[in-house]
Design a protein around this motif. Sequence first.
Motif, short mmCIF file in Angstrom:
data_model
loop_
_atom_site.label_atom_id
_atom_site.label_comp_id
_atom_site.label_asym_id
_atom_site.label_seq_id
_atom_site.Cartn_x
_atom_site.Cartn_y
_atom_site.Cartn_z
N SER A 1 0.82 -1.21 0.00
CA SER A 1 0.00 0.00 0.00
C SER A 1 0.86 1.27 0.00
CB SER A 1 -0.94 0.02 1.21
OG SER A 1 -0.23 0.33 2.39
N GLU A 2 0.25 2.32 -0.53
CA GLU A 2 0.91 3.64 -0.55
C GLU A 2 1.16 4.13 0.87
OE1 GLU A 2 2.92 6.72 -1.96
OE2 GLU A 2 2.13 5.12 -3.22
N GLU A 3 0.24 3.84 1.79
CA GLU A 3 0.40 4.27 3.18
C GLU A 3 1.62 3.61 3.82
OE1 GLU A 3 -2.52 3.05 1.94
OE2 GLU A 3 -3.61 4.95 1.80
N GLU A 4 1.82 2.31 3.52
CA GLU A 4 3.00 1.62 4.05
C GLU A 4 4.28 2.22 3.49
OE1 GLU A 4 2.23 -2.96 4.80
OE2 GLU A 4 1.29 -2.32 2.91
N TRP A 5 4.30 2.48 2.18
CA TRP A 5 5.49 3.09 1.57
C TRP A 5 5.78 4.46 2.17
CZ3 TRP A 5 9.46 1.03 -0.24
CH2 TRP A 5 9.42 -0.13 -1.01
N GLN A 6 4.74 5.23 2.42
CA GLN A 6 4.91 6.55 3.00
C GLN A 6 5.54 6.44 4.39
OE1 GLN A 6 1.30 8.83 3.25
NE2 GLN A 6 2.40 10.73 3.54
N MET A 7 5.09 5.49 5.20
CA MET A 7 5.64 5.27 6.52
C MET A 7 7.12 4.89 6.44
SD MET A 7 4.58 2.33 9.29
CE MET A 7 4.84 1.08 8.04
N VAL A 8 7.45 3.97 5.53
CA VAL A 8 8.84 3.53 5.36
C VAL A 8 9.70 4.68 4.84
CG1 VAL A 8 10.34 1.98 4.05
CG2 VAL A 8 8.24 1.10 5.12
N ASP A 9 9.21 5.43 3.86
CA ASP A 9 9.96 6.57 3.32
C ASP A 9 10.26 7.61 4.40
OD1 ASP A 9 10.19 5.59 0.74
OD2 ASP A 9 8.42 6.67 0.00
N GLU A 10 9.31 7.87 5.28
CA GLU A 10 9.53 8.82 6.37
C GLU A 10 10.63 8.34 7.31
OE1 GLU A 10 5.71 9.51 8.18
OE2 GLU A 10 4.94 10.55 6.42
N LEU A 11 10.64 7.04 7.60
CA LEU A 11 11.69 6.49 8.45
C LEU A 11 13.05 6.61 7.77
CD1 LEU A 11 12.69 5.07 10.98
CD2 LEU A 11 12.14 2.90 9.87
#
Length: 92
Positions: free
Chosen positions: A69-79
């Motif tokens: 999901s895009e939400e998961e990628w966003q979380m990982v990108d922020e980290l």
Amino acid sequence: MNYHSTILVKRADGSEVECDILAAFDCETTGKSYIIYTDNELDENGNTCLYASVFDESEDGSRLLEIESEEEWQMVDELIDRMIDAAYNAEE
């Protein structure tokens, strides 16, 4: 999640490469474990290639799954962004 400093990753062509684990974490929101890792190869701009996957650990062994999901990628990108910022700030 059992944590090791490296992980053996099978590539699409069937070859295996040992990768350094940069971060591993569990997310309460998704109920999944994630891993950020590198094979230390450089891209065309000279940046180290980073990869992220869902880390699935079961009785049958461990495996890496695609982040869907895009939400998961966003979380990982922020980290990853926070990790890069911390690394640059530590150098100063």
